[in-house]
Design a protein around this motif. Structure first.
Motif, mmCIF file in Angstrom:
data_model
loop_
_atom_site.group_PDB
_atom_site.id
_atom_site.type_symbol
_atom_site.label_atom_id
_atom_site.label_comp_id
_atom_site.label_asym_id
_atom_site.label_seq_id
_atom_site.Cartn_x
_atom_site.Cartn_y
_atom_site.Cartn_z
ATOM 1 N N TYR A 87 -15.698 34.599 -0.716
ATOM 2 C CA TYR A 87 -16.853 33.904 0.264
ATOM 3 C C TYR A 87 -15.961 32.979 1.077
ATOM 4 C CZ TYR A 87 -20.729 34.812 -2.988
ATOM 5 O OH TYR A 87 -21.791 35.478 -3.636
ATOM 6 N N ILE A 88 -16.795 32.820 2.170
ATOM 7 C CA ILE A 88 -16.475 32.134 3.428
ATOM 8 C C ILE A 88 -17.658 30.813 3.282
ATOM 9 C CG2 ILE A 88 -14.649 33.183 4.485
ATOM 10 C CD1 ILE A 88 -16.953 34.200 6.564
ATOM 11 N N THR A 89 -17.445 29.837 3.331
ATOM 12 C CA THR A 89 -18.330 28.678 3.255
ATOM 13 C C THR A 89 -18.572 27.981 4.605
ATOM 14 O OG1 THR A 89 -18.056 28.377 0.934
ATOM 15 C CG2 THR A 89 -19.276 26.516 2.110
ATOM 16 N N PHE A 90 -19.897 28.029 5.254
ATOM 17 C CA PHE A 90 -19.839 27.165 6.678
ATOM 18 C C PHE A 90 -20.171 25.825 6.222
ATOM 19 C CE2 PHE A 90 -21.606 31.756 7.022
ATOM 20 C CZ PHE A 90 -20.697 32.199 7.707
ATOM 21 N N SER A 91 -21.196 25.465 5.351
ATOM 22 C CA SER A 91 -21.506 24.243 4.993
ATOM 23 C C SER A 91 -21.935 23.954 3.713
ATOM 24 C CB SER A 91 -22.688 23.530 5.744
ATOM 25 O OG SER A 91 -23.972 24.501 5.682
ATOM 26 N N SER A 92 -21.914 23.019 2.929
ATOM 27 C CA SER A 92 -22.312 22.861 1.686
ATOM 28 C C SER A 92 -22.592 21.132 1.136
ATOM 29 C CB SER A 92 -21.097 23.147 0.482
ATOM 30 O OG SER A 92 -21.446 22.952 -0.833
ATOM 31 N N THR A 93 -24.038 21.177 0.590
ATOM 32 C CA THR A 93 -24.466 19.972 0.391
ATOM 33 C C THR A 93 -24.973 20.008 -0.840
ATOM 34 O OG1 THR A 93 -26.620 20.413 1.379
ATOM 35 C CG2 THR A 93 -24.873 19.373 2.823
ATOM 36 N N PHE A 94 -25.432 18.855 -1.563
ATOM 37 C CA PHE A 94 -26.103 18.724 -2.566
ATOM 38 C C PHE A 94 -27.492 19.777 -2.882
ATOM 39 C CE2 PHE A 94 -29.240 16.803 -5.690
ATOM 40 C CZ PHE A 94 -28.468 16.907 -6.980
ATOM 41 N N ILE A 95 -27.944 19.843 -1.937
ATOM 42 C CA ILE A 95 -29.341 20.586 -1.741
ATOM 43 C C ILE A 95 -29.062 21.962 -1.031
ATOM 44 C CG2 ILE A 95 -30.926 18.441 -1.931
ATOM 45 C CD1 ILE A 95 -31.203 18.835 1.045
ATOM 46 N N SER A 96 -28.012 22.544 -0.478
ATOM 47 C CA SER A 96 -28.184 23.758 0.144
ATOM 48 C C SER A 96 -26.768 24.157 0.509
ATOM 49 C CB SER A 96 -28.578 23.428 1.643
ATOM 50 O OG SER A 96 -27.717 22.718 2.568
ATOM 51 N N LEU A 97 -26.607 25.472 0.341
ATOM 52 C CA LEU A 97 -25.060 26.047 0.535
ATOM 53 C C LEU A 97 -25.233 27.076 1.432
ATOM 54 C CD1 LEU A 97 -22.297 26.537 -0.473
ATOM 55 C CD2 LEU A 97 -23.051 27.935 -2.196
ATOM 56 N N ASP A 98 -24.610 27.094 2.684
ATOM 57 C CA ASP A 98 -24.580 28.135 3.619
ATOM 58 C C ASP A 98 -23.266 28.974 3.611
ATOM 59 O OD1 ASP A 98 -25.262 29.740 5.698
ATOM 60 O OD2 ASP A 98 -24.828 28.319 7.271
ATOM 61 N N ARG A 99 -23.233 29.973 3.203
ATOM 62 C CA ARG A 99 -21.839 30.844 2.908
ATOM 63 C C ARG A 99 -22.191 32.368 3.092
ATOM 64 N NH1 ARG A 99 -20.842 30.754 -3.547
ATOM 65 N NH2 ARG A 99 -22.461 32.032 -4.084
ATOM 66 N N SER A 100 -21.124 33.169 3.222
ATOM 67 C CA SER A 100 -21.174 34.527 3.277
ATOM 68 C C SER A 100 -20.125 35.254 2.663
ATOM 69 C CB SER A 100 -21.226 35.023 4.770
ATOM 70 O OG SER A 100 -21.029 36.277 4.837
ATOM 71 N N ARG A 101 -20.296 36.530 2.200
ATOM 72 C CA ARG A 101 -19.180 37.225 1.441
ATOM 73 C C ARG A 101 -18.356 37.946 2.559
ATOM 74 N NH1 ARG A 101 -22.050 40.340 -3.472
ATOM 75 N NH2 ARG A 101 -19.822 41.449 -3.716
ATOM 76 N N LEU A 102 -17.070 37.854 2.570
ATOM 77 C CA LEU A 102 -16.155 38.347 3.291
ATOM 78 C C LEU A 102 -15.394 39.422 2.551
ATOM 79 C CD1 LEU A 102 -14.433 38.284 5.991
ATOM 80 C CD2 LEU A 102 -13.137 36.629 4.900
ATOM 81 N N ILE A 103 -15.619 40.524 3.265
ATOM 82 C CA ILE A 103 -15.108 42.012 2.496
ATOM 83 C C ILE A 103 -14.058 42.475 3.613
ATOM 84 C CG2 ILE A 103 -15.807 44.047 1.401
ATOM 85 C CD1 ILE A 103 -18.567 42.759 1.166
ATOM 86 N N TYR A 104 -13.240 42.679 2.939
ATOM 87 C CA TYR A 104 -11.945 43.523 3.889
ATOM 88 C C TYR A 104 -11.041 44.280 3.085
ATOM 89 C CZ TYR A 104 -9.663 39.259 2.712
ATOM 90 O OH TYR A 104 -9.018 38.233 2.211
ATOM 91 N N THR A 105 -10.237 45.266 3.716
ATOM 92 C CA THR A 105 -9.158 45.651 3.104
ATOM 93 C C THR A 105 -7.835 45.225 3.420
ATOM 94 O OG1 THR A 105 -10.140 47.965 3.216
ATOM 95 C CG2 THR A 105 -7.776 47.902 2.530
ATOM 96 N N LEU A 106 -7.058 44.843 2.269
ATOM 97 C CA LEU A 106 -5.631 43.876 2.533
ATOM 98 C C LEU A 106 -4.650 45.091 2.081
ATOM 99 C CD1 LEU A 106 -4.159 41.673 3.166
ATOM 100 C CD2 LEU A 106 -4.612 40.924 0.612
ATOM 101 N N GLN A 107 -3.812 45.297 3.123
ATOM 102 C CA GLN A 107 -2.616 46.380 2.605
ATOM 103 C C GLN A 107 -1.222 45.708 2.891
ATOM 104 O OE1 GLN A 107 -2.965 49.843 4.965
ATOM 105 N NE2 GLN A 107 -1.157 51.026 4.068
#
Length: 222
Positions: A125-145
Motif C-alpha cells: 500500500y501507498i498512503t496518501f492521507s490518513s485521519t481518524f475518520i478516513s483513509l486514502d490509499r492505493s495498492r501498489l503492485i509491481y515486479t521487483l528483480q
C-alpha cells in the motif's frame, strides 16, 4: 541724481551675496526629496514569489525505457562473487517481503540460478492521507528483480500498476505508463501536478527511491 545712483551701486554687493544663498537652499531641498522618495517606492513595490509545493516532482523524475515503460533500475557494487550475491539477495528478498507493509500476495515468484536472477511479485500500500475518520490509499503492485554478477547487483522495479479504492465496486485500475508520466500527471505548462494522478506520481517516486536506497544499503554493506 548722482547720489541716488551711487547709493544703488553700493547695495549691489549685498544683492550678489543674497543670490548665493538661494541655490544652496534649493539644493538641500532637492537632496531631501531624492533621499526619501526611493525609500517610499521600495517598500510598496517589493513582492515575494511563492514556491510551488510539489516542484521536486516535476521534470525527469519518472524513468522510462526505450519502449516507454516506467522502470526504476540501479546497479550497486560490492566485493562479492556472483554466487555470493545471488545467495545473499535471495535470502534478503524472502525476508524483505515479510514486512508489515506488504500484502500477503507479495512473494518471490521466480528464480533463475543459471543467470543468478530473482524476481518477486510485490503488492503493498501507498498512503496518501490518513485521519481518524478516513483513509486514502492505493495498492501498489509491481515486479521487483535482482540480477547478480561478480561485484555488483542490478535491481529493477517494473510492470508498475495501481488498484485504487478496491473496496468500492471493484475500485479503479491504473498502469504507471498511462497514469504517472508527464503526459498524464503534469499540466500542459509543466508547472503543476494534476490533482488525482499527481498524488500517485509523488508517492510512487518516494517509494521507488526508498526501495532503491534499501537495496543499495544491503548490497554495498557486504
Amino acid at each position: 541724481m548722482k547720489k541716488l545712483i551711487f547709493a544703488l551701486m553700493s547695495l549691489m554687493p549685498m544683492f550678489a551675496w543674497a543670490q548665493w544663498e538661494t541655490p544652496d537652499n534649493q539644493e538641500n531641498t532637492q537632496q531631501k526629496t531624492k533621499w526619501t522618495k526611493p525609500e517610499a517606492e521600495k517598500t510598496t513595490t517589493e513582492k515575494k514569489e511563492k514556491t510551488y509545493e510539489w516542484a521536486a516532482y516535476l521534470g525527469d523524475v519518472v524513468p522510462t525505457d526505450a519502449e516507454g515503460n516506467v522502470v526504476w533500475e540501479r546497479t550497486f557494487n560490492n566485493q562479492l562473487s556472483a554466487e555470493e550475491n545471488y545467495n545473499h539477495m535471495l535470502e534478503f528478498m524472502n525476508n524483505y517481503i515479510k514486512g508489515k507493509n506488504f500484502n500477503p500476495e507479495s512473494r518471490v515468484a521466480l528464480v533463475n540460478k543459471a543467470e543468478r536472477s530473482i524476481a518477486a511479485h510485490i503488492d503493498e500500500y501507498i498512503t496518501f492521507s490518513s485521519t481518524f475518520i478516513s483513509l486514502d490509499r492505493s495498492r501498489l503492485i509491481y515486479t521487483l528483480q535482482a540480477t547478480c554478477d561478480d561485484h555488483r547487483v542490478t535491481v529493477k522495479a517494473f510492470r508498475i500498476s495501481y488498484w485504487y479504492e478496491e473496496n468500492r465496486k471493484g475500485g479503479y485500475r491504473y498502469h504507471a505508463e498511462t497514469w504517472i508520466t508527464d503526459k498524464y500527471a503534469v499540466n500542459k505548462k509543466h508547472t503543476r501536478l494534476l490533482p488525482l494522478s499527481g498524488k500517485f506520481r509523488r508517492k510512487t517516486v518516494d517509494r521507488m527511491e526508498e526501495l532503491m536506497q534499501q537495496f543499495e544499503y544491503e548490497v554495498i554493506k557486504q
